[in-house]
Scaffold this motif. Sequence first.
Motif, PDB file in Angstrom:
ATOM      1  N   ASN A 139      -6.885   3.766  10.616  1.00  0.00           N
ATOM      2  CA  ASN A 139      -5.644   3.624  11.382  1.00  0.00           C
ATOM      3  C   ASN A 139      -5.154   5.017  11.726  1.00  0.00           C
ATOM      4  O   ASN A 139      -4.877   5.788  10.811  1.00  0.00           O
ATOM      5  CB  ASN A 139      -4.597   2.878  10.532  1.00  0.00           C
ATOM      6  CG  ASN A 139      -3.255   2.735  11.241  1.00  0.00           C
ATOM      7  OD1 ASN A 139      -3.117   3.057  12.413  1.00  0.00           O
ATOM      8  ND2 ASN A 139      -2.257   2.242  10.526  1.00  0.00           N
ATOM      9  N   GLY A 183       0.838  -1.196   0.000  1.00  0.00           N
ATOM     10  CA  GLY A 183       0.000   0.000   0.000  1.00  0.00           C
ATOM     11  C   GLY A 183       0.874   1.247   0.000  1.00  0.00           C
ATOM     12  O   GLY A 183       0.524   2.266  -0.593  1.00  0.00           O
ATOM     13  N   THR A 184       2.026   1.164   0.640  1.00  0.00           N
ATOM     14  CA  THR A 184       2.938   2.309   0.695  1.00  0.00           C
ATOM     15  C   THR A 184       3.377   2.703  -0.709  1.00  0.00           C
ATOM     16  O   THR A 184       3.394   3.887  -1.059  1.00  0.00           O
ATOM     17  CB  THR A 184       4.176   1.958   1.553  1.00  0.00           C
ATOM     18  OG1 THR A 184       3.722   1.473   2.817  1.00  0.00           O
ATOM     19  CG2 THR A 184       5.074   3.144   1.750  1.00  0.00           C
ATOM     20  N   ASP A 224      -7.587   5.236   0.799  1.00  0.00           N
ATOM     21  CA  ASP A 224      -6.577   4.268   1.223  1.00  0.00           C
ATOM     22  C   ASP A 224      -7.320   3.100   1.853  1.00  0.00           C
ATOM     23  O   ASP A 224      -8.024   3.276   2.859  1.00  0.00           O
ATOM     24  CB  ASP A 224      -5.640   4.948   2.244  1.00  0.00           C
ATOM     25  CG  ASP A 224      -4.520   4.019   2.694  1.00  0.00           C
ATOM     26  OD1 ASP A 224      -4.525   2.837   2.310  1.00  0.00           O
ATOM     27  OD2 ASP A 224      -3.641   4.488   3.448  1.00  0.00           O
ATOM     28  N   SER A 283      -3.907  -2.537  -0.189  1.00  0.00           N
ATOM     29  CA  SER A 283      -2.783  -3.352   0.296  1.00  0.00           C
ATOM     30  C   SER A 283      -3.274  -4.752   0.640  1.00  0.00           C
ATOM     31  O   SER A 283      -4.377  -4.919   1.164  1.00  0.00           O
ATOM     32  CB  SER A 283      -2.220  -2.707   1.564  1.00  0.00           C
ATOM     33  OG  SER A 283      -1.374  -3.612   2.241  1.00  0.00           O
ATOM     34  N   TYR A 313      -7.097  -2.416   4.835  1.00  0.00           N
ATOM     35  CA  TYR A 313      -7.622  -3.443   5.757  1.00  0.00           C
ATOM     36  C   TYR A 313      -8.942  -4.030   5.269  1.00  0.00           C
ATOM     37  O   TYR A 313      -9.808  -4.366   6.075  1.00  0.00           O
ATOM     38  CB  TYR A 313      -7.801  -2.832   7.160  1.00  0.00           C
ATOM     39  CG  TYR A 313      -6.510  -2.294   7.715  1.00  0.00           C
ATOM     40  CD1 TYR A 313      -5.628  -3.124   8.398  1.00  0.00           C
ATOM     41  CD2 TYR A 313      -6.147  -0.960   7.531  1.00  0.00           C
ATOM     42  CE1 TYR A 313      -4.425  -2.638   8.878  1.00  0.00           C
ATOM     43  CE2 TYR A 313      -4.945  -0.472   8.003  1.00  0.00           C
ATOM     44  CZ  TYR A 313      -4.087  -1.311   8.671  1.00  0.00           C
ATOM     45  OH  TYR A 313      -2.891  -0.833   9.152  1.00  0.00           O
ATOM     46  N   SER A 358      -1.035  -6.614   2.448  1.00  0.00           N
ATOM     47  CA  SER A 358      -0.100  -6.972   3.516  1.00  0.00           C
ATOM     48  C   SER A 358      -0.818  -7.688   4.654  1.00  0.00           C
ATOM     49  O   SER A 358      -0.387  -8.745   5.120  1.00  0.00           O
ATOM     50  CB  SER A 358       0.584  -5.724   4.073  1.00  0.00           C
ATOM     51  OG  SER A 358       1.332  -5.102   3.060  1.00  0.00           O
ATOM     52  N   ARG A 399       5.455  -7.283  -0.034  1.00  0.00           N
ATOM     53  CA  ARG A 399       5.189  -5.952  -0.599  1.00  0.00           C
ATOM     54  C   ARG A 399       4.223  -6.024  -1.784  1.00  0.00           C
ATOM     55  O   ARG A 399       4.611  -5.904  -2.942  1.00  0.00           O
ATOM     56  CB  ARG A 399       6.501  -5.239  -1.022  1.00  0.00           C
ATOM     57  CG  ARG A 399       7.606  -5.279  -0.016  1.00  0.00           C
ATOM     58  CD  ARG A 399       7.186  -4.790   1.364  1.00  0.00           C
ATOM     59  NE  ARG A 399       6.716  -3.421   1.353  1.00  0.00           N
ATOM     60  CZ  ARG A 399       5.546  -3.053   1.887  1.00  0.00           C
ATOM     61  NH1 ARG A 399       4.727  -3.930   2.470  1.00  0.00           N
ATOM     62  NH2 ARG A 399       5.178  -1.797   1.863  1.00  0.00           N
TER      63      ARG A 399
HETATM   64  N1  PMP Z   1      -2.268   2.656   4.695  1.00  0.00           N
HETATM   65  C1  PMP Z   1      -2.569   2.415   5.967  1.00  0.00           C
HETATM   66  C2  PMP Z   1      -3.707   3.134   6.595  1.00  0.00           C
HETATM   67  C3  PMP Z   1      -1.806   1.506   6.700  1.00  0.00           C
HETATM   68  O1  PMP Z   1      -2.117   1.285   7.975  1.00  0.00           O
HETATM   69  C4  PMP Z   1      -0.753   0.836   6.067  1.00  0.00           C
HETATM   70  C5  PMP Z   1       0.080  -0.185   6.786  1.00  0.00           C
HETATM   71  N2  PMP Z   1       0.267  -0.024   8.103  1.00  0.00           N
HETATM   72  C6  PMP Z   1      -0.474   1.130   4.743  1.00  0.00           C
HETATM   73  C7  PMP Z   1      -1.256   2.034   4.070  1.00  0.00           C
HETATM   74  C8  PMP Z   1       0.688   0.512   4.019  1.00  0.00           C
HETATM   75  O2  PMP Z   1       0.530  -0.795   3.725  1.00  0.00           O
HETATM   76  P1  PMP Z   1       1.770  -1.709   3.280  1.00  0.00           P
HETATM   77  O3  PMP Z   1       2.312  -2.292   4.524  1.00  0.00           O
HETATM   78  O4  PMP Z   1       1.160  -2.690   2.363  1.00  0.00           O
HETATM   79  O5  PMP Z   1       2.754  -0.840   2.596  1.00  0.00           O
END
Ligand code: PMP
Length: 432
Positions: free
Chosen positions: A218, A138-139, A246, A278, A249, A280, A289
Amino acid sequence: MNLVSCGICMNTCGTISPVCFLISNLISDQYMMNSAFSAVELAPSDPILGLTELFKSDNNPNKVNLGVGVYYDDNGNVPLLSCVRLAESKIVAKHRARSYQPIEGNTQYNKLVQTLLFGSDSELLNTNRIITAQTLGGTGALKVGADFLRQIVGCSDVWISDPSWANHQGIFSNAGLKVNVYPYYDPNTRGIAFDRMVEQLKALPQQAIVLLHACCHNPTGVDLTADQWQIVTDIVVDRGLIPFLDIAYQGFGSSLDEDGAVVRLFTEKCQNLVISNSFSKSFSLYGERIGGLSIMSGTAGEAKRVQSQLKRLIRTNYSSPPIHSGALVETVLADSELKAQWVNELTGMRERIKKMRLDLSTNIAKLCPGADFSFITQQKGMFSYSGLTKEQVIKLREEHSVYAVESGRICVAALNSQNVEFVSDAISKVIL
Ligand code: PMP
């Protein structure tokens, strides 16, 4: 005896003479002065990773780390999902060659991401207005999306919730955008500061980017209601804002479908939409990733141009994404049996988190009759704003070896049937 080879006099004499020692220090000082990096300052460490370091050095056998953003199973392990294990066996058995992937990643994976986000029966997918690129989690999606909006669309400002995932600030500002906040969480009601949020959104200039957490916010765990989402989408349309959803989850809140409802609402009302997703957490594939960036344009022609620009941005950044992570998710999502297994495993993770929320709240109610922690059961996803003050968080860590983020955020997904009583007891002691 270990013989030490002296780099100055080149003797293997067993010791380094004081003269050689002095010379070697002078030489290294000289190097230091000439080093192009000598002025580089030490960057502050990541607050959450710093907490993990403290946790690792704690000798208390009962210690619990609620600071991390990772789902653990009831035995305290990061799960390897069975669907992923099976998919991996299938992939490995093929022993495929590893040429480069297309710049935008695995084509089939990208289609499956779209199906998951927009629905398999979505009419929109036939219009070719949406393009998706496989990204590094997601990053990676947030970063490529931010670069696109800054460099290609010419946006200058992004608005994120107060509070938000800590990395949003850094990702967007590193992309050259000014990061502002809109009111979101109200600690007094432990809910949304909705009136203030609306007031702020209504005052934003056209083309301002608004970053919204589509589900399982988050760090607070507090999401907008369906009615509130309707109001927010109307403002986005009226003001000509650019919505950036975004969704990290999906499946951790209510269900894959319900958690994706916000995405579909935006596609119904808006012309344009940017989404970072994401896998993840939902596939427990943190280190692989794997995520996606999807962009909805006004027309198919526009989408084609957007895609060409995205490819340029990715090509000059990391060139193309890796094969394995996309193949894992593709193999699961493309196979009805594996997909059903995934949905089942994801449901198991979600239900376990809900049980932990309930256990924590029930235990605290028993131990501390004056305190009401029932709000924890209303929050969604892996995190909870516990309402603990910074002082209480420090006490929790120093006196009970329970680690939480100083904002009071706890990762409920790190609780399990063996540590939940210990944590409830510790929290009760610090809030008394
Ligand atoms: N967006 C939010 C709100 C997150 O909490 C996170 C991960 N903690 C991410 C994006 C990034 O996800 P990733 O670990 O897949 O890079």
